[in-house]
Design an enzyme around this catalytic site. Structure first.
Site, short mmCIF file in Angstrom:
data_model
loop_
_atom_site.label_atom_id
_atom_site.label_comp_id
_atom_site.label_asym_id
_atom_site.label_seq_id
_atom_site.Cartn_x
_atom_site.Cartn_y
_atom_site.Cartn_z
N SER A 62 -82.37 94.89 54.31
CA SER A 62 -82.36 96.35 54.34
C SER A 62 -81.89 97.00 53.05
O SER A 62 -82.01 98.22 52.90
CB SER A 62 -81.51 96.84 55.51
OG SER A 62 -82.18 96.61 56.73
N TYR A 301 -70.70 103.87 46.75
CA TYR A 301 -72.02 103.88 47.38
C TYR A 301 -72.43 102.44 47.66
O TYR A 301 -72.11 101.52 46.89
CB TYR A 301 -73.03 104.59 46.49
CG TYR A 301 -72.67 106.04 46.28
CD1 TYR A 301 -73.11 107.01 47.17
CD2 TYR A 301 -71.85 106.42 45.23
CE1 TYR A 301 -72.75 108.34 47.00
CE2 TYR A 301 -71.48 107.76 45.05
CZ TYR A 301 -71.94 108.70 45.95
OH TYR A 301 -71.56 110.02 45.79
N HIS A 303 -75.25 99.59 50.06
CA HIS A 303 -76.26 99.23 51.06
C HIS A 303 -76.18 97.74 51.27
O HIS A 303 -75.90 96.98 50.34
CB HIS A 303 -77.67 99.65 50.67
CG HIS A 303 -78.48 100.07 51.88
ND1 HIS A 303 -78.78 99.20 52.91
CD2 HIS A 303 -79.02 101.27 52.22
CE1 HIS A 303 -79.49 99.86 53.83
NE2 HIS A 303 -79.64 101.11 53.45
N ASP A 304 -76.37 97.33 52.51
CA ASP A 304 -76.41 95.91 52.86
C ASP A 304 -77.80 95.56 53.34
O ASP A 304 -78.62 96.44 53.61
CB ASP A 304 -75.40 95.60 53.98
CG ASP A 304 -73.96 95.75 53.53
OD1 ASP A 304 -73.74 95.93 52.32
OD2 ASP A 304 -73.06 95.68 54.38
N GLY A 305 -78.06 94.28 53.47
CA GLY A 305 -79.34 93.85 54.00
C GLY A 305 -79.25 92.46 54.59
O GLY A 305 -78.53 91.61 54.07
N GLY A 309 -81.41 84.77 58.05
CA GLY A 309 -80.96 83.65 57.24
C GLY A 309 -80.60 83.98 55.81
O GLY A 309 -80.13 83.12 55.08
#
Length: 461
Positions: A62, A301, A303-305, A309
């Site tokens: 993401s 700021y 974002h992770d994703g 796996g």
């Protein structure tokens, strides 16, 4: 090398954490004052034992949304799309179950995850018309919540709609738009939007960890479906993720001075925000393609994703002119990333990541206000009270439970932090404590449960 950075010590501590958490490999990049330092540890795949390097390419999950948001905002910069114009201005046939949402949902609602449209898009296939098909498939999609009423993360659909708007305006497929608008101008030679474009000898293999004793095993799912493209299918290196982050630290300019977007567009991405009901796990606000964190008073700021796996983390600290990226091929749990990043941040004299809040056992709550069933497509939560304590039971579908080696029903105790926020500790050694918000009381009962950025409405009787 970044100033004040003892890279030998950082690598040694990171290697300790890799062993502790059984993560096969990790690639880390540090951007400070325009200079990138990167390193990799571990192996790309356990069966081959081939070492990971700084050229190893990982799936960003993401974190792809930040890339897509930046490309979309270029269209805003060019006056080709308006953030607050209805999506139907650009997609004439756009329609969901709710007529008002069909007519009024805007790109801003999609970028900040306040659109509320259920991710009920079926199987749109893997062809080039995938985003057009997704939109055709949601004509009957209901609302999880009213438009703009609350934040609720959209894993795939929201950014797929944005991608289709981009395709109609630019006259190209989303993958080509990303190449032409971002990857090329940023000088990225390792970043792609399609898994088949990644050279096999450079690709990290994803792993899952179902138990401490078993350890990591190769994920049976190599990559996410193409429907996740704009929201989950970018592949990159730790260094090239930071090349994108450079744009946010330098008012829209790339490292070589090329302007990707005007300063006011970058400010719009960072300053247009909505509150997140659960502010503790990630941050208190969501901007346009970015999470807004509060680290001891400093705005960060993020974002992770995650794919099945692989995992990505990006943190941008404008006040310190600093950004850190992490790509891994298993997990990593929040406690892993926090330990590694805090070692780096401490070395640089920067603010560190705050811990979760403590529970307040003295808080007196009317537990009946929280009890009930909450859920949406594919998720089901039950909140119950017994002996003065609240519990949350999460129901996994049988296939997911078998895949993860978990029971089909998992129960957690909820420990109050406030009247609307709870800690959710786990007995599983592979799980960190999570946080939950149960909120929006009407007629004496909470209407929504928000955890892991996802919102789940109370089931109607």
């Amino acid at each position: 090398m970044a100033k004040g950075l003892d890279i030998t010590r950082i690598k040694a501590r990171t290697a300790e954490f890799l062993a502790e958490y059984q993560v096969p490999s990790v690639a880390i990049g540090i951007l400070q004052d325009g200079e990138i330092t990167d390193f990799a540890l571990g192996v790309k795949e356990l069966s081959t034992r081939e070492p990971a390097t700084t050229d190893t390419i990982y799936q960003c999950g993401s974190l792809s949304k930040t890339w897509t948001a930046l490309a979309f905002m270029q269209l805003v910069d060019e006056g080709k799309v308006g953030l607050d114009e209805p999506v139907r201005t650009y997609l004439r046939d756009f329609r969901v179950a709710d007529p008002e949402v069909s007519a009024e949902v805007t790109p801003r609602h999609l970028l900040n995850h306040t659109n509320g449209i259920e991710e009920d898009y079926g199987d749109p296939g893997e062809d080039d018309d995938v985003y057009e098909r997704m939109i055709a498939n949601i004509t009957g999609a209901p609302q999880v919540h009213p438009l703009g009423h609350t934040h609720g993360y959209s894993a795939a659909l929201g950014y797929a709609i944005l991608a289709r708007v981009m395709e109609v305006i630019d006259g190209k497929k989303w993958d080509d738009i990303m190449r032409d608008r971002l990857f090329g101008p940023l000088g990225l030679t390792s970043t792609t939007s399609r898994h088949e474009q990644v050279a096999p000898n450079r690709a990290a293999t994803g792993h899952i960890i179902r138990s401490v004793d078993e350890g990591p095993i190769v994920s049976p799912v190599e990559h996410l479906p193409r429907s996740f493209g704009p929201g989950g299918n970018v592949n990159s290196t730790a260094r090239e993720v930071l090349t994108m982050a450079h744009v946010f630290l330098n008012e829209g300019k790339t490292p070589n001075g090329t302007r990707i977007a005007a300063p006011e567009i970058i400010r719009e991405m960072m300053e247009s925000r909505v509150p997140i009901p659960d502010p503790y796990m990630y941050g208190p606000e969501w901007a346009l393609g970015l999470i807004v964190c509060d680290w001891h008073g400093e705005t960060v700021y993020a974002h992770d994703g995650s794919t099945i796996g692989q995992n990505a983390r990006l943190r941008i600290l404008p006040d310190s002119n600093l950004a850190i990226s992490m790509l891994a091929n298993a997990g990593p749990r929040d406690s892993f990333y926090k330990k590694v990043f805090n070692v780096i941040l401490a070395e640089l004299g920067a603010v560190t990541i705050p811990e979760l809040p403590k529970s307040d056992p003295s808080r007196s709550l009317d537990l009946s206000r929280y009890e009930g069933t909450y859920g949406r497509l594919g998720t089901h939560y039950e909140v119950t009270a017994e002996d003065g304590k609240l519990s949350l039971t999460f129901a996994l579908n049988p296939m997911e439970a078998s895949f993860l080696g978990k029971p089909e029903r998992v129960t957690y105790e909820l420990l109050p932090v406030s009247d609307t926020h709870f800690l959710m500790p786990s007995d599983d050694p592979l799980e960190d404590t999570q946080t939950v918000a149960i909120y929006d009381f009407q007629n004496g009962a909470a209407q929504y449960l928000h955890t892991n950025c996802r919102v789940n409405p109370r089931a109607r009787q």
